[in-house]
Motif scaffolding. Structure first.
Motif, mmCIF file in Angstrom:
data_model
loop_
_atom_site.group_PDB
_atom_site.id
_atom_site.type_symbol
_atom_site.label_atom_id
_atom_site.label_comp_id
_atom_site.label_asym_id
_atom_site.label_seq_id
_atom_site.Cartn_x
_atom_site.Cartn_y
_atom_site.Cartn_z
ATOM 1 N N PHE A 1 -4.420 -1.909 -1.125
ATOM 2 C CA PHE A 1 -3.148 -2.454 -0.643
ATOM 3 C C PHE A 1 -3.224 -3.983 -0.624
ATOM 4 N N THR A 2 -2.073 -4.608 -0.871
ATOM 5 C CA THR A 2 -1.978 -6.062 -0.812
ATOM 6 C C THR A 2 -0.723 -6.462 -0.059
ATOM 7 N N ILE A 3 -0.906 -7.265 0.976
ATOM 8 C CA ILE A 3 0.226 -7.801 1.735
ATOM 9 C C ILE A 3 0.536 -9.196 1.215
ATOM 10 N N SER A 4 1.824 -9.493 1.071
ATOM 11 C CA SER A 4 2.227 -10.817 0.609
ATOM 12 C C SER A 4 3.595 -11.140 1.193
ATOM 13 N N LYS A 5 3.976 -12.384 1.033
ATOM 14 C CA LYS A 5 5.247 -12.819 1.616
ATOM 15 C C LYS A 5 5.919 -13.837 0.726
ATOM 16 N N ASP A 6 7.219 -13.671 0.550
ATOM 17 C CA ASP A 6 8.052 -14.680 -0.099
ATOM 18 C C ASP A 6 8.604 -15.550 1.028
#
Length: 120
Positions: free
Chosen positions: A67-72
């Motif tokens: 899993f990879t968490i990211s944010k714009d």
């Protein structure tokens, strides 16, 4: 309580991928953490991925490497890319936020979405 909005859940075969999104455009503290939690039927809510206020990222051991968490930041949308999904990954996934450095204690967070269901 501020309402966030998740999307992207669905049913996939084991080994498949999904990308969850969380629209947090209405959540506008100057400094805050965000996180993804999940809850399977009959089980307690657990944290899956965390984005701390200083930008640090961490994961629960069971999803590390998958899993990879990211944010714009421009749109204030939080994502969770989920690869190599397993049946144990199934459940309702929630995003959450709070004006804290870390979002580890789910019952202390003040912004939640309605959840999006993942079946694998």
């Amino acid at each position: 309580q501020v309402r966030l909005k998740e999307s992207g859940g669905g049913s996939v075969q084991a080994g498949g991928s999904l990308k969850l999104s969380c629209d947090a455009s209405t959540y506008k503290p100057n400094y805050y953490c965000m996180a993804w939690f999940r809850q399977a039927p009959g089980k307690e809510r657990e944290g899956v991925a965390y984005l701390d206020g200083d930008g640090s990222i961490s994961y629960v051991d069971s999803v590390k490497g998958r899993f990879t968490i990211s944010k714009d930041s421009a749109k204030n949308i939080l994502y969770l890319q989920m690869n190599s999904l397993k049946p144990d990954d199934g459940g309702m996934y929630y995003c959450a936020a709070a004006p804290f450095e870390q979002c580890r204690a789910w019952n202390a967070l003040d912004a939640w979405g309605q959840g999006t269901l993942v079946n694998a």
